[in-house]
Scaffold this active site. Structure first.
Site, PDB file in Angstrom:
ATOM      1  N   HIS A 181       0.838  -1.200   0.000  1.00 12.31           N
ATOM      2  CA  HIS A 181       0.000   0.000   0.000  1.00 12.31           C
ATOM      3  C   HIS A 181       0.870   1.246   0.000  1.00 12.31           C
ATOM      4  CE1 HIS A 181       0.921  -0.851   4.260  1.00 12.31           C
ATOM      5  NE2 HIS A 181       1.024   0.467   4.332  1.00 12.31           N
TER       6      HIS A 181
ATOM      7  N   HIS B 132       5.866   6.006  -1.461  1.00 12.27           N
ATOM      8  CA  HIS B 132       6.616   4.777  -1.692  1.00 12.27           C
ATOM      9  C   HIS B 132       5.750   3.583  -1.321  1.00 12.27           C
ATOM     10  CE1 HIS B 132       7.175   5.376   2.633  1.00 12.27           C
ATOM     11  NE2 HIS B 132       7.377   4.066   2.702  1.00 12.27           N
TER      12      HIS B 132
END
Length: 204
Positions: A49, A132
């Protein structure tokens, strides 16, 4: 009577999730690293995620407060076009893949999400947003693993994909032993009403 006892607190964050095709593409690219560094603590692919706001441990009563404004935020926003690209590491320990695409809009979305949380009166440690996808953590006795694995992702450029939902996620509901797992509490489709998730871990 077997009434389910709800926990007093829940560990939560708000995030985006890449589609399965994008995750599988990156997983194939990681094949050599999986083989070369089996002792790394690899995150489950289904848990990958992009965290927009990490709230940490909050009272369970906070969840109903967050739902309406986050639903409104998602409904008012168009989907973003993103892509997984390259890789890197934090402190030679945490391996990640980078995020390309509508980065300016992604930063704006993160800012709006954090504003909603603060307007709900929820205090959290607000860290700078660095888009990220966390992939793994190296063990303390083999820190070079993350550096080597990141180098293997240098040329990776994933296909573009559109964000579908804004996710309110709980981690390790019930606090059982074992690795950290994540489950959707609620997810809202961008540009539309909330859709029920496949498995909602707690009735908050």
């Amino acid at each position: 009577m077997n009434e389910e006892i709800q926990p007093a607190t829940v560990r939560v964050f708000i995030a985006l999730a890449p589609p399965d095709e994008a995750k599988q593409e990156l997983a194939r690219e990681l094949g050599p690293a999986y083989h070369a560094h089996p002792r790394m603590r690899w995150n489950r692919i289904e848990d990958w995620h992009i965290t927009l706001a990490f709230l940490g441990e909050v009272p369970t009563a906070v969840i109903p407060l967050l739902r309406p404004p986050l639903a409104d935020l998602a409904a008012a926003r168009r989907p973003l076009t993103l892509a997984l690209r390259g890789g890197g590491h934090f402190d030679e320990r945490v391996l990640w893949s980078g995020i390309d695409g509508d980065r300016e809009e992604l930063h704006l979305l993160a800012t709006e999400v954090r504003t909603v949380v603060k307007e709900c009166g929820v205090a959290f440690a607000e860290r700078p947003f660095r888009p990220h996808l966390t992939l793994a953590r190296a063990r303390r006795d083999t820190p070079s693993c993350a550096v080597e694995a990141a180098a293997g992702l240098t040329g990776f450029a994933g296909r573009p994909w559109q964000t579908e939902r804004l996710h309110l996620v709980g981690s390790n509901i019930g606090r059982g032993p074992g690795p950290i797992h994540y489950r959707d509490i609620t997810a809202w489709r961008f540009g539309g009403p909330a859709r029920p998730t496949a498995a909602e871990p707690v009735s908050l």
